[in-house]
Design an enzyme around this catalytic site. Structure first.
Site, PDB file in Angstrom:
ATOM      1  CE  LYS A  13      -2.184  -0.882   3.948  1.00 38.89           C
ATOM      2  NZ  LYS A  13      -1.605  -2.170   4.359  1.00 38.89           N
ATOM      3  NE  ARG A  88      -4.151  -1.364   9.770  1.00 38.31           N
ATOM      4  CZ  ARG A  88      -3.080  -0.798   9.230  1.00 38.31           C
ATOM      5  NH1 ARG A  88      -3.117   0.459   8.865  1.00 38.31           N
ATOM      6  NH2 ARG A  88      -1.981  -1.507   9.037  1.00 38.31           N
ATOM      7  NE  ARG A 127       7.697  -3.687   6.190  1.00 47.11           N
ATOM      8  CZ  ARG A 127       6.452  -3.241   6.201  1.00 47.11           C
ATOM      9  NH1 ARG A 127       5.871  -2.875   5.080  1.00 47.11           N
ATOM     10  NH2 ARG A 127       5.770  -3.187   7.313  1.00 47.11           N
ATOM     11  NE  ARG A 160       6.620  -1.120  10.417  1.00 48.48           N
ATOM     12  CZ  ARG A 160       5.513  -0.932   9.708  1.00 48.48           C
ATOM     13  NH1 ARG A 160       5.553  -0.285   8.564  1.00 48.48           N
ATOM     14  NH2 ARG A 160       4.351  -1.377  10.136  1.00 48.48           N
ATOM     15  NE  ARG A 171       1.871  -5.171  11.187  1.00 49.31           N
ATOM     16  CZ  ARG A 171       2.908  -4.916  10.384  1.00 49.31           C
ATOM     17  NH1 ARG A 171       4.044  -5.567  10.538  1.00 49.31           N
ATOM     18  NH2 ARG A 171       2.800  -4.029   9.439  1.00 49.31           N
TER      19      ARG A 171
END
Ligand code: AMP
Length: 216
Positions: A13, A88, A127, A160, A171
């Protein structure tokens, strides 16, 4: 142009929103980025949300809606915006409808980036981000020139906190329980366009351009 980008965490996104923001010259608004910059700056909001975000949960709707309302009322959003990571939940989507009604505005597109859970898990666990300039990398697909160092500013890259394996799973569960119902919500309103986010970034970008009638 007023756009919402939906999709699981790690669907891409942010990447697509950043690209569209440059292309269409409208602001990219990421609630995740807003929360992270508050955490980094140690604001009261940052202190409230840190634990929730680190555990892979959702910040309460009232807080999130207020933040988006404030941001959308700023001058630079008058001609359009791209919302990334908001709404969300169904109450957030209803909150957004109310905010837009008050602004006399409507959404033009809701782009839903579709990626399988298995690909999401592979993607998020590799990531890395630069804590200083926010540039994103991936250890397999988009590594920095020197391992662990930001190409852009030389800072040491970090993972992160919410990209750890356990948090990724929670998540994803949060996404399926609370965010996925938005697909039906926007389908009913005739706003939804699905694009595949499974393959290369450019493939997704091209699909997005096609849906929106944008020339490359
Ligand atoms: P993101 O960068 O979009 O993946 O967001 C990181 C985290 O910030 C999420 O896992 C949530 O904990 C929180 N967050 C971001 N946007 C929202 C939202 N619209 N509602 C609730 N929590 C959010």
């Amino acid at each position: 142009m007023k756009i919402v980008i939906l999709g699981a965490p790690g669907a891409g996104k942010g990447t697509q929103a950043a690209n569209l923001s440059v292309k269409l010259k409208i602001p990219h608004i990421s609630t995740g980025d807003i929360f992270r910059s508050n955490i980094k700056a140690g604001t009261p909001l940052g202190k409230t949300v840190k634990q929730i975000i680190d555990n892979g949960g959702l910040v309460p709707d009232e807080i999130t809606i207020e933040i988006v309302k404030g941001r959308l009322s700023q001058e630079d959003c008058r001609d359009g915006f791209i919302l990334d990571g908001f709404p969300r939940t169904i109450p957030q989507a209803e909150g957004l409808e109310l905010i837009l009604d008050q602004m006399g505005a409507k959404l033009d597109y809701v782009l839903n980036i579709v990626v399988t859970d298995a690909a999401i898990i592979r993607r998020l666990s590799g990531r890395r981000i630069c804590p200083d300039c926010n540039t994103g990398y991936h250890i397999d697909h988009d590594p920095p020139m020197e391992e662990g160092i930001c190409d852009n500013c030389g800072a040491r890259l970090i993972q992160r906190e919410d990209d750890s394996e356990d948090t990724i799973i929670s998540r994803l569960n949060t996404y399926h329980d609370q965010t996925e119902p938005l697909i039906g919500f926007y389908e009913e309103r005739g706003l939804l366009a699905n694009v595949t986010g499974q393959y290369r970034i450019e493939d997704t970008t091209n699909e997005v351009y096609k849906v929106m009638g944008i020339k490359e």
